[in-house]
Scaffold this active site. Structure first.
Site, PDB file in Angstrom:
ATOM      1  N   LYS A  22      -4.163   4.382  12.019  1.00  0.00           N
ATOM      2  CA  LYS A  22      -3.076   4.783  11.100  1.00  0.00           C
ATOM      3  C   LYS A  22      -3.544   4.712   9.639  1.00  0.00           C
ATOM      4  CE  LYS A  22       0.135   1.676   9.836  1.00  0.00           C
ATOM      5  NZ  LYS A  22       0.381   1.470   8.391  1.00  0.00           N
ATOM      6  N   ARG A  93       4.840   3.736   1.798  1.00  0.00           N
ATOM      7  CA  ARG A  93       4.097   3.472   0.554  1.00  0.00           C
ATOM      8  C   ARG A  93       2.870   4.363   0.467  1.00  0.00           C
ATOM      9  NH1 ARG A  93       3.682  -0.888  -2.014  1.00  0.00           N
ATOM     10  NH2 ARG A  93       1.447  -0.925  -1.819  1.00  0.00           N
ATOM     11  N   CYS A 117       7.746  -4.588  -0.087  1.00  0.00           N
ATOM     12  CA  CYS A 117       8.207  -4.447   1.297  1.00  0.00           C
ATOM     13  C   CYS A 117       8.370  -5.855   1.852  1.00  0.00           C
ATOM     14  CB  CYS A 117       7.238  -3.616   2.101  1.00  0.00           C
ATOM     15  SG  CYS A 117       5.697  -4.454   2.320  1.00  0.00           S
ATOM     16  N   ARG A 122       3.465  -6.055  -3.311  1.00  0.00           N
ATOM     17  CA  ARG A 122       2.677  -4.819  -3.159  1.00  0.00           C
ATOM     18  C   ARG A 122       2.546  -4.049  -4.488  1.00  0.00           C
ATOM     19  NH1 ARG A 122       2.897  -3.612   2.375  1.00  0.00           N
ATOM     20  NH2 ARG A 122       0.914  -2.547   2.135  1.00  0.00           N
ATOM     21  N   PRO A 123       2.111  -4.680  -5.569  1.00  0.00           N
ATOM     22  CA  PRO A 123       1.936  -3.945  -6.829  1.00  0.00           C
ATOM     23  C   PRO A 123       0.810  -2.910  -6.711  1.00  0.00           C
ATOM     24  CG  PRO A 123       0.991  -6.121  -7.020  1.00  0.00           C
ATOM     25  CD  PRO A 123       1.674  -6.083  -5.695  1.00  0.00           C
ATOM     26  N   ILE A 124       0.746  -1.975  -7.664  1.00  0.00           N
ATOM     27  CA  ILE A 124      -0.369  -1.006  -7.642  1.00  0.00           C
ATOM     28  C   ILE A 124      -1.081  -0.971  -8.987  1.00  0.00           C
ATOM     29  CG2 ILE A 124       0.694   0.404  -5.831  1.00  0.00           C
ATOM     30  CD1 ILE A 124       1.302   2.472  -8.008  1.00  0.00           C
ATOM     31  N   ASP A 125      -1.100  -2.122  -9.666  1.00  0.00           N
ATOM     32  CA  ASP A 125      -1.761  -2.201 -10.970  1.00  0.00           C
ATOM     33  C   ASP A 125      -3.248  -1.850 -10.899  1.00  0.00           C
ATOM     34  OD1 ASP A 125      -1.517  -4.801  -9.506  1.00  0.00           O
ATOM     35  OD2 ASP A 125      -3.040  -5.387 -10.971  1.00  0.00           O
ATOM     36  N   GLN A 126      -3.903  -2.173  -9.795  1.00  0.00           N
ATOM     37  CA  GLN A 126      -5.345  -1.878  -9.694  1.00  0.00           C
ATOM     38  C   GLN A 126      -5.590  -0.384  -9.497  1.00  0.00           C
ATOM     39  OE1 GLN A 126      -7.786  -4.497 -10.046  1.00  0.00           O
ATOM     40  NE2 GLN A 126      -5.845  -5.293 -10.833  1.00  0.00           N
ATOM     41  N   ASP A 305      -3.365  -7.987   9.073  1.00  0.00           N
ATOM     42  CA  ASP A 305      -2.475  -7.231   9.959  1.00  0.00           C
ATOM     43  C   ASP A 305      -2.473  -7.765  11.382  1.00  0.00           C
ATOM     44  OD1 ASP A 305      -3.037  -3.967   8.423  1.00  0.00           O
ATOM     45  OD2 ASP A 305      -1.923  -5.734   7.808  1.00  0.00           O
ATOM     46  N   ILE A 327      -3.717 -13.019   1.991  1.00  0.00           N
ATOM     47  CA  ILE A 327      -3.621 -11.685   1.382  1.00  0.00           C
ATOM     48  C   ILE A 327      -2.228 -11.408   0.828  1.00  0.00           C
ATOM     49  CG2 ILE A 327      -3.944  -9.205   1.759  1.00  0.00           C
ATOM     50  CD1 ILE A 327      -6.537 -10.718   2.161  1.00  0.00           C
ATOM     51  N   ARG A 397       6.379   2.858  13.298  1.00  0.00           N
ATOM     52  CA  ARG A 397       5.638   3.356  12.136  1.00  0.00           C
ATOM     53  C   ARG A 397       4.139   3.341  12.426  1.00  0.00           C
ATOM     54  NH1 ARG A 397       6.786   0.455   6.638  1.00  0.00           N
ATOM     55  NH2 ARG A 397       4.978   1.749   6.247  1.00  0.00           N
TER      56      ARG A 397
HETATM   57  C1  EPZ Z   1      -3.426  -1.754   3.208  1.00  0.00           C
HETATM   58  O1  EPZ Z   1      -2.354  -2.042   2.337  1.00  0.00           O
HETATM   59  C2  EPZ Z   1      -2.791  -1.516   4.554  1.00  0.00           C
HETATM   60  N1  EPZ Z   1      -1.872  -0.372   4.470  1.00  0.00           N
HETATM   61  C3  EPZ Z   1      -2.044  -2.766   5.005  1.00  0.00           C
HETATM   62  O2  EPZ Z   1      -1.606  -2.527   6.331  1.00  0.00           O
HETATM   63  C4  EPZ Z   1      -3.014  -3.946   5.047  1.00  0.00           C
HETATM   64  O3  EPZ Z   1      -2.291  -5.119   5.345  1.00  0.00           O
HETATM   65  C5  EPZ Z   1      -3.700  -4.108   3.686  1.00  0.00           C
HETATM   66  O4  EPZ Z   1      -4.336  -2.866   3.313  1.00  0.00           O
HETATM   67  C6  EPZ Z   1      -4.767  -5.188   3.710  1.00  0.00           C
HETATM   68  O5  EPZ Z   1      -5.724  -4.878   4.670  1.00  0.00           O
HETATM   69  C7  EPZ Z   1      -2.399   0.875   4.506  1.00  0.00           C
HETATM   70  O6  EPZ Z   1      -3.606   1.053   4.576  1.00  0.00           O
HETATM   71  C8  EPZ Z   1      -1.411   2.004   4.452  1.00  0.00           C
HETATM   72  P1  EPZ Z   1      -4.246  -4.067  -0.504  1.00  0.00           P
HETATM   73  P2  EPZ Z   1      -2.644  -2.081   0.736  1.00  0.00           P
HETATM   74  O7  EPZ Z   1      -4.172  -3.170  -1.693  1.00  0.00           O
HETATM   75  O8  EPZ Z   1      -3.684  -1.101   0.402  1.00  0.00           O
HETATM   76  C9  EPZ Z   1      -2.683  -7.006  -3.906  1.00  0.00           C
HETATM   77  C10 EPZ Z   1      -0.112  -2.289   8.084  1.00  0.00           C
HETATM   78  O9  EPZ Z   1       0.429  -3.187   8.747  1.00  0.00           O
HETATM   79  N2  EPZ Z   1      -2.739  -5.823  -4.797  1.00  0.00           N
HETATM   80  O10 EPZ Z   1      -5.547  -4.294   0.163  1.00  0.00           O
HETATM   81  O11 EPZ Z   1      -1.339  -1.996   0.036  1.00  0.00           O
HETATM   82  C11 EPZ Z   1      -1.632  -6.844  -2.822  1.00  0.00           C
HETATM   83  O12 EPZ Z   1      -0.350  -7.242  -3.292  1.00  0.00           O
HETATM   84  C12 EPZ Z   1      -0.200  -2.437   6.585  1.00  0.00           C
HETATM   85  O13 EPZ Z   1      -0.660  -1.275   8.552  1.00  0.00           O
HETATM   86  C13 EPZ Z   1      -2.464  -5.959  -6.152  1.00  0.00           C
HETATM   87  O14 EPZ Z   1      -2.142  -7.056  -6.613  1.00  0.00           O
HETATM   88  O15 EPZ Z   1      -3.209  -3.556   0.590  1.00  0.00           O
HETATM   89  C14 EPZ Z   1      -2.157  -7.756  -1.751  1.00  0.00           C
HETATM   90  O16 EPZ Z   1      -1.768  -9.091  -2.044  1.00  0.00           O
HETATM   91  C15 EPZ Z   1       0.583  -3.646   6.091  1.00  0.00           C
HETATM   92  N3  EPZ Z   1      -2.536  -4.880  -6.953  1.00  0.00           N
HETATM   93  C16 EPZ Z   1      -3.674  -7.634  -1.878  1.00  0.00           C
HETATM   94  O17 EPZ Z   1      -3.910  -7.122  -3.188  1.00  0.00           O
HETATM   95  C17 EPZ Z   1      -2.898  -3.642  -6.484  1.00  0.00           C
HETATM   96  O18 EPZ Z   1      -2.966  -2.681  -7.278  1.00  0.00           O
HETATM   97  C18 EPZ Z   1      -4.315  -6.684  -0.868  1.00  0.00           C
HETATM   98  O19 EPZ Z   1      -3.568  -5.467  -0.893  1.00  0.00           O
HETATM   99  C19 EPZ Z   1      -3.186  -3.512  -5.095  1.00  0.00           C
HETATM  100  C20 EPZ Z   1      -3.109  -4.617  -4.280  1.00  0.00           C
END
Ligand code: EPZ
Length: 436
Positions: A22, A93, A117, A122-126, A305, A327, A397
């Site tokens: 997925k 998202r 969620c 789940r911020p997207i600042d990076q 996950d 995480i 989902r």
């Molecule tokens: C992806 O989410 C997956 N979703 C998640 O799977 C998975 O849990 C996660 O990666 C970690 O492996 C998809 O691929 C669609 P991250 P993502 O950015 O990209 C913080 C599932 O069950 N962060 O690696 O959103 C964030 O809050 C889902 O399939 C920032 O602070 O995860 C988290 O604490 C759930 N700023 C950590 O980093 C940012 O700009 C890792 O998040 C981005 C992330």
């Protein structure tokens, strides 16, 4: 409303086929909009998230030819606008991957800011840090991200934390920037590698995916391709843990064993026998599992996950286990439901202290999110008696035909929509006891 009804006590035995990943599919579908040529994608999982993303893409003019459940041809030559509507981002998202794709190709993208969620903020600042480093002006107004650039120029970007989404989104935009982009502290998940391979098959120039430094040399245009998505590491891991928790013997087919190493290692620590072949993993658990400790980490560490699922298996293992979630901030919501089934789990900050119990009893539960929902199904499979689970739309989902695949392994589970259907299941499953 549809829900699962489960009668616990049957060990899972047999073989199950794993579908496409997925979290690779969502990025690959978005990236397919970066060329005006047709792109043929195979092994796409037929799940709510992928289907909603395809709808979001159609809403901006992408032509989608759904060849079959798992195969689609995408053509983005007629894209009319670069604005992804609220309804789609609210549902998933991952629509935000269209920012990196559309910004890379059109130098403009406008997407509603995804909300938090059930597992954290789940911020997207990076993501935004990366787009800005490439020269885009990123404004957030009225909850909408508007990214625009005269031109995109390669940059040296250091992610403040390992982020799968930010790594992928920046990689997509950088593919069509001028010059070299280096992403440091990049995520190494299998799906990051898969999207890099997909983009390279379209003519991109990406090196180092799967390591923590990815180098992208921008190209003018990307061309069409035929691509097959990798198997889903987390779907495979979910069935591995279900086999272990029910003391079963299951061969999980169409997997890449290397992607499952951290899960296999944990299950071996817990007393399972794991047999690996080229594209399958067999999990055998003949006796009660034993406690161990788990800490979720970015790949190749134990996947976040898989945290709810392994905690369910530990809930009935002998001994005391500690599960630490490093995480996400809020990924233990399902523990309340397990406690109602007789589990003995105490959540302290980012850790859960799990004291294994010998029996759990069925209960009426509600899925709080995708992976916790799958974990609560496993809990129903190991508990005595009947359990029901609602909010299964979360599970749908990210798992295709979840209850069908479990039933093919001997699980007593059905998706029901009315009380009559539920009663029919209870009578049938109840009589099954008498028959034994
Ligand atoms: C992806 O989410 C997956 N979703 C998640 O799977 C998975 O849990 C996660 O990666 C970690 O492996 C998809 O691929 C669609 P991250 P993502 O950015 O990209 C913080 C599932 O069950 N962060 O690696 O959103 C964030 O809050 C889902 O399939 C920032 O602070 O995860 C988290 O604490 C759930 N700023 C950590 O980093 C940012 O700009 C890792 O998040 C981005 C992330």
């Amino acid at each position: 409303m549809e829900k699962y009804i489960i009668k616990g006590g049957s060990p899972l035995v047999g073989e199950v086929e794993i579908g496409g990943a997925k979290n690779a599919a969502l990025a690959i579908l978005a990236a397919a909009t970066m060329t005006d040529d047709s792109v043929h994608i195979d092994n796409m999982p037929d799940e709510r998230d992928t289907n909603v993303l395809l709808q979001a893409m159609e809403s901006i003019g992408v032509i989608i030819d759904r060849v079959n459940r798992h195969s689609v041809v995408i053509n983005a030559s007629q894209v009319k606008n670069h604005t992804i509507e609220n309804e789609f981002i609210k549902k998933i998202r991952a629509s935000y991957y269209l920012i990196g794709a559309l910004l890379g190709k059109y130098r403009h993208a406008q997407v509603v800011l995804p909300g938090g969620c059930d597992i954290g903020l789940r911020p997207i600042d990076q993501h935004i840090k990366g787009f800005s480093a490439l020269g885009a002006t990123v404004l957030i107004e009225h909850g909408i991200i508007n990214a625009k650039a005269q031109k995109l120029v390669g940059s040296h970007i250091y992610l403040d934390m390992v982020s799968v989404g930010a790594t992928i989104n920046i990689m997509m935009a950088a593919c069509m920037a001028e010059g070299l982009t280096i992403i440091e502290n990049a995520a190494k998940e299998p799906h990051v590698v898969d999207i890099a391979n997909f983009l390279n098959s379209m003519g991109a120039n990406i090196k180092g995916a799967g390591t923590d430094v990815i180098r992208i040399r921008g190209v003018e245009k990307l061309h069409g391709t035929d691509y097959t998505i990798i198997p889903d590491q987390i779907e495979a891991g979910t069935f591995m843990v279900a086999a272990a928790a029910t003391h079963g013997d299951v061969t999980i087919k169409n997997v890449i064993p290397k992607h499952l190493e951290s899960i296999s290692a944990k299950l071996e620590e817990m007393g399972c026998q794991i047999h690996e072949s080229d594209d399958a993993v067999r999990v055998v658990a003949t006796k009660r599992l034993t406690a161990t400790h788990v800490k979720t980490l970015p790949y190749p560490g134990f996947p976040t996950d898989m945290q709810p699922q392994i905690t369910v298996a530990l809930a009935m293992a002998s001994g005391i286990s500690i599960v630490t979630e490093s995480i996400f901030e809020n990924r233990f919501k399902y523990v309340d439901e397990l406690t109602r089934m007789g589990a003995s789990i105490k959540v302290e900050g980012s850790s859960a202290i799990v004291t294994g119990v010998e029996r759990m009893t069925g209960a009426d539960m509600s899925a709080p999110d995708l992976r916790a929902g799958a974990a609560l199904v496993i809990a129903g499979l190991v508990a005595e008696g009947f359990s029901t689970l609602d909010n299964i739309k979360f599970i749908e989902r990210g798992y295709e035909d979840f209850e069908i695949k479990l039933r093919s392994l001997g699980a007593n589970i059905e998706k029901v929509d009315t009380d009559a259907e539920e009663q029919k299941f209870r009578l049938k499953a109840g009589y099954g006891d008498i028959a034994q």
